[in-house]
Design a protein around this motif. Sequence first.
Motif, PDB file in Angstrom:
ATOM      1  N   PRO A 198       0.838  -1.206   0.000  1.00 24.96           N
ATOM      2  CA  PRO A 198       0.000   0.000   0.000  1.00 24.96           C
ATOM      3  C   PRO A 198       0.870   1.252   0.000  1.00 24.96           C
ATOM      4  CG  PRO A 198      -0.059  -1.086   2.138  1.00 24.96           C
ATOM      5  CD  PRO A 198       0.624  -2.023   1.198  1.00 24.96           C
ATOM      6  N   LEU A 199       0.335   2.351  -0.527  1.00 24.81           N
ATOM      7  CA  LEU A 199       1.136   3.569  -0.694  1.00 24.81           C
ATOM      8  C   LEU A 199       1.543   4.214   0.630  1.00 24.81           C
ATOM      9  CD1 LEU A 199      -0.500   5.355  -3.777  1.00 24.81           C
ATOM     10  CD2 LEU A 199       1.137   3.472  -3.695  1.00 24.81           C
ATOM     11  N   CYS A 200       0.935   3.766   1.742  1.00 26.68           N
ATOM     12  CA  CYS A 200       1.307   4.305   3.058  1.00 26.68           C
ATOM     13  C   CYS A 200       2.445   3.512   3.704  1.00 26.68           C
ATOM     14  CB  CYS A 200       0.088   4.318   3.984  1.00 26.68           C
ATOM     15  SG  CYS A 200      -0.687   2.693   4.171  1.00 26.68           S
ATOM     16  N   PHE A 201       3.002   2.555   2.986  1.00 28.87           N
ATOM     17  CA  PHE A 201       4.118   1.718   3.459  1.00 28.87           C
ATOM     18  C   PHE A 201       5.266   2.601   3.939  1.00 28.87           C
ATOM     19  CE2 PHE A 201       7.106  -1.953   2.544  1.00 28.87           C
ATOM     20  CZ  PHE A 201       6.365  -2.942   3.204  1.00 28.87           C
ATOM     21  N   THR A 202       5.864   2.257   5.090  1.00 25.59           N
ATOM     22  CA  THR A 202       6.932   3.069   5.679  1.00 25.59           C
ATOM     23  C   THR A 202       8.297   2.403   5.514  1.00 25.59           C
ATOM     24  OG1 THR A 202       6.778   1.990   7.846  1.00 25.59           O
ATOM     25  CG2 THR A 202       5.313   3.891   7.443  1.00 25.59           C
ATOM     26  N   LYS A 203       9.346   3.136   5.840  1.00 30.82           N
ATOM     27  CA  LYS A 203      10.697   2.573   5.803  1.00 30.82           C
ATOM     28  C   LYS A 203      10.826   1.418   6.786  1.00 30.82           C
ATOM     29  CE  LYS A 203      13.827   6.071   3.940  1.00 30.82           C
ATOM     30  NZ  LYS A 203      15.033   6.883   4.182  1.00 30.82           N
ATOM     31  N   GLU A 204      10.150   1.547   7.929  1.00 30.63           N
ATOM     32  CA  GLU A 204      10.179   0.474   8.924  1.00 30.63           C
ATOM     33  C   GLU A 204       9.521  -0.788   8.367  1.00 30.63           C
ATOM     34  OE1 GLU A 204      11.018   4.203  10.649  1.00 30.63           O
ATOM     35  OE2 GLU A 204       9.167   3.641   9.577  1.00 30.63           O
ATOM     36  N   ASP A 205       8.415  -0.593   7.659  1.00 29.59           N
ATOM     37  CA  ASP A 205       7.757  -1.728   6.997  1.00 29.59           C
ATOM     38  C   ASP A 205       8.699  -2.364   5.971  1.00 29.59           C
ATOM     39  OD1 ASP A 205       5.314  -1.283   8.351  1.00 29.59           O
ATOM     40  OD2 ASP A 205       4.670   0.165   6.832  1.00 29.59           O
ATOM     41  N   ALA A 206       9.376  -1.508   5.206  1.00 29.24           N
ATOM     42  CA  ALA A 206      10.305  -1.997   4.182  1.00 29.24           C
ATOM     43  C   ALA A 206      11.429  -2.800   4.818  1.00 29.24           C
ATOM     44  CB  ALA A 206      10.866  -0.823   3.381  1.00 29.24           C
ATOM     45  N   ASP A 207      11.953  -2.299   5.911  1.00 29.39           N
ATOM     46  CA  ASP A 207      13.030  -3.007   6.613  1.00 29.39           C
ATOM     47  C   ASP A 207      12.566  -4.381   7.088  1.00 29.39           C
ATOM     48  OD1 ASP A 207      15.126  -1.179   6.359  1.00 29.39           O
ATOM     49  OD2 ASP A 207      14.484  -0.020   8.103  1.00 29.39           O
ATOM     50  N   TYR A 208      11.358  -4.434   7.653  1.00 30.28           N
ATOM     51  CA  TYR A 208      10.852  -5.718   8.143  1.00 30.28           C
ATOM     52  C   TYR A 208      10.668  -6.693   6.985  1.00 30.28           C
ATOM     53  CZ  TYR A 208       8.152  -9.170  10.709  1.00 30.28           C
ATOM     54  OH  TYR A 208       7.740 -10.349  11.288  1.00 30.28           O
ATOM     55  N   LEU A 209      10.109  -6.217   5.874  1.00 30.04           N
ATOM     56  CA  LEU A 209       9.935  -7.062   4.691  1.00 30.04           C
ATOM     57  C   LEU A 209      11.261  -7.660   4.235  1.00 30.04           C
ATOM     58  CD1 LEU A 209       8.535  -8.077   2.030  1.00 30.04           C
ATOM     59  CD2 LEU A 209       8.913  -5.814   1.105  1.00 30.04           C
ATOM     60  N   VAL A 210      12.273  -6.813   4.091  1.00 29.10           N
ATOM     61  CA  VAL A 210      13.568  -7.290   3.586  1.00 29.10           C
ATOM     62  C   VAL A 210      14.267  -8.178   4.603  1.00 29.10           C
ATOM     63  CG1 VAL A 210      15.825  -6.600   2.695  1.00 29.10           C
ATOM     64  CG2 VAL A 210      13.805  -5.272   2.079  1.00 29.10           C
ATOM     65  N   ASP A 211      14.156  -7.841   5.886  1.00 31.09           N
ATOM     66  CA  ASP A 211      14.784  -8.673   6.924  1.00 31.09           C
ATOM     67  C   ASP A 211      14.175 -10.075   6.944  1.00 31.09           C
ATOM     68  OD1 ASP A 211      16.403  -6.569   7.620  1.00 31.09           O
ATOM     69  OD2 ASP A 211      15.233  -5.982   9.394  1.00 31.09           O
ATOM     70  N   VAL A 212      12.855 -10.139   6.789  1.00 32.79           N
ATOM     71  CA  VAL A 212      12.172 -11.437   6.752  1.00 32.79           C
ATOM     72  C   VAL A 212      12.576 -12.217   5.495  1.00 32.79           C
ATOM     73  CG1 VAL A 212       9.911 -12.544   6.469  1.00 32.79           C
ATOM     74  CG2 VAL A 212      10.232 -10.776   8.203  1.00 32.79           C
ATOM     75  N   MET A 213      12.694 -11.524   4.368  1.00 31.08           N
ATOM     76  CA  MET A 213      13.127 -12.191   3.147  1.00 31.08           C
ATOM     77  C   MET A 213      14.558 -12.694   3.284  1.00 31.08           C
ATOM     78  SD  MET A 213      13.180 -10.863  -0.845  1.00 31.08           S
ATOM     79  CE  MET A 213      11.521 -10.236  -0.766  1.00 31.08           C
ATOM     80  N   ASP A 214      15.411 -11.878   3.875  1.00 33.91           N
ATOM     81  CA  ASP A 214      16.804 -12.241   4.133  1.00 33.91           C
ATOM     82  C   ASP A 214      16.874 -13.521   4.975  1.00 33.91           C
ATOM     83  OD1 ASP A 214      19.527 -12.313   4.485  1.00 33.91           O
ATOM     84  OD2 ASP A 214      19.684 -10.372   5.487  1.00 33.91           O
ATOM     85  N   TYR A 215      16.115 -13.536   6.062  1.00 35.41           N
ATOM     86  CA  TYR A 215      16.107 -14.688   6.955  1.00 35.41           C
ATOM     87  C   TYR A 215      15.598 -15.934   6.217  1.00 35.41           C
ATOM     88  CZ  TYR A 215      14.832 -17.790  10.808  1.00 35.41           C
ATOM     89  OH  TYR A 215      14.727 -18.874  11.660  1.00 35.41           O
ATOM     90  N   SER A 216      14.535 -15.784   5.450  1.00 32.00           N
ATOM     91  CA  SER A 216      13.950 -16.914   4.717  1.00 32.00           C
ATOM     92  C   SER A 216      14.927 -17.470   3.682  1.00 32.00           C
ATOM     93  CB  SER A 216      12.650 -16.485   4.026  1.00 32.00           C
ATOM     94  OG  SER A 216      11.714 -15.999   4.974  1.00 32.00           O
ATOM     95  N   LEU A 217      15.630 -16.576   2.993  1.00 31.73           N
ATOM     96  CA  LEU A 217      16.632 -17.000   2.012  1.00 31.73           C
ATOM     97  C   LEU A 217      17.795 -17.732   2.676  1.00 31.73           C
ATOM     98  CD1 LEU A 217      16.612 -13.812  -0.230  1.00 31.73           C
ATOM     99  CD2 LEU A 217      16.129 -16.118  -1.056  1.00 31.73           C
ATOM    100  N   SER A 218      18.140 -17.297   3.875  1.00 38.23           N
ATOM    101  CA  SER A 218      19.272 -17.920   4.607  1.00 38.23           C
ATOM    102  C   SER A 218      18.948 -19.342   5.028  1.00 38.23           C
ATOM    103  CB  SER A 218      19.639 -17.089   5.830  1.00 38.23           C
ATOM    104  OG  SER A 218      18.664 -17.220   6.851  1.00 38.23           O
ATOM    105  N   LYS A 219      17.658 -19.673   5.056  1.00 42.63           N
ATOM    106  CA  LYS A 219      17.231 -21.021   5.469  1.00 42.63           C
ATOM    107  C   LYS A 219      17.018 -21.961   4.292  1.00 42.63           C
ATOM    108  CE  LYS A 219      17.276 -19.941   9.771  1.00 42.63           C
ATOM    109  NZ  LYS A 219      18.349 -20.500  10.628  1.00 42.63           N
ATOM    110  N   MET A 220      17.344 -21.502   3.096  1.00 46.81           N
ATOM    111  CA  MET A 220      17.175 -22.323   1.899  1.00 46.81           C
ATOM    112  C   MET A 220      18.104 -23.548   1.944  1.00 46.81           C
ATOM    113  SD  MET A 220      14.953 -21.291  -0.401  1.00 46.81           S
ATOM    114  CE  MET A 220      15.577 -21.862  -1.964  1.00 46.81           C
TER     115      MET A 220
END
Length: 304
Positions: A282-304
């Motif tokens: 959504p267009l109200c997405f914040t930098k904090e939201d972005a950080d959480y998204l990428v951190d979760v993706m990072d963690y998920s990729l590390s478990k591949m």
Amino acid sequence: MARLYTGCNDIISLRNAYHGNAAGTMGATAQSNWKFNVVQTGVHHALNPDPYRGVFGADGEMYAKDVQDLIDFGTSGHVAGFLSESIQGVGGIIELAPGYLPAVYKSIKKAGGLCIADEVQAGFARTGSHFWGFEAHGVVPDIVTMAKGIGNGIPLGAVVTTPEIAEVLTRRNYFNTFGGNPVCTAAGHAVLKVIQKDKLQNNAHVVGSYLKERLTALKDKYGIIGDVRGRGFLLGVEFVTDRQLKTPAKAETLYIMDKMKEMGVLVGKGGFYGNVFRITPPLCFTKEDADYLVDVMDYSLSKM
């Protein structure tokens, strides 16, 4: 409207495009996943100007020559119109190669056709840099279709064109059961006010650029990420098992999606092979939201 206005039947759209599943728009759609086996005539599908997988890389003018070839060798020399998204959404967040749309619009105009911009996904400030996706290409379409973001979840869609082109609909009786719904139009007005008041286009640009930078950093860290693309809050991350061959990582994409869902992040996928994350918050997405998204993706990729 394009066919009535020009007196021609031929429409040109792009391979890998998605425009809907009504009779006409299904014809313009060019992915077998979305096409039922029914009559779909009068549409020619041009080479997709895909900088990542396309045959001409990021050379927009080379792809544009294919449209001229279709006009010369597949039609009477006159066409009704050309229909395209400015960034392909369902197709995997594909940005059209630079220089493509201006060259194609020129060919279409020369052949007497109208240029139609499908802004259902890219419109209403989502790309951040511009309110409409086509503006980034420096072109002005004759017809613009819009939906989704226009109503923020309320069922609403619109077609914008000139009075001269719209006049063709007066040749017969035309109406739409849901057209002009007062509740939906009130919602549309409210959405426009909020986009302006809360400066959401600027937010999409600033936070979207930051998010893309963080996703690009993940690409440097994990070989499974073949490409990061898009602009604003219309971003794509393509997963491949081999960067040279660009082999789609379909199973891996599903695994990462499920891992992220377990941690509270829902992300959609798209692309013909189902190996692209379509990151369209959504267009109200914040930098904090972005950080959480990428951190979760990072963690998920590390478990591949």
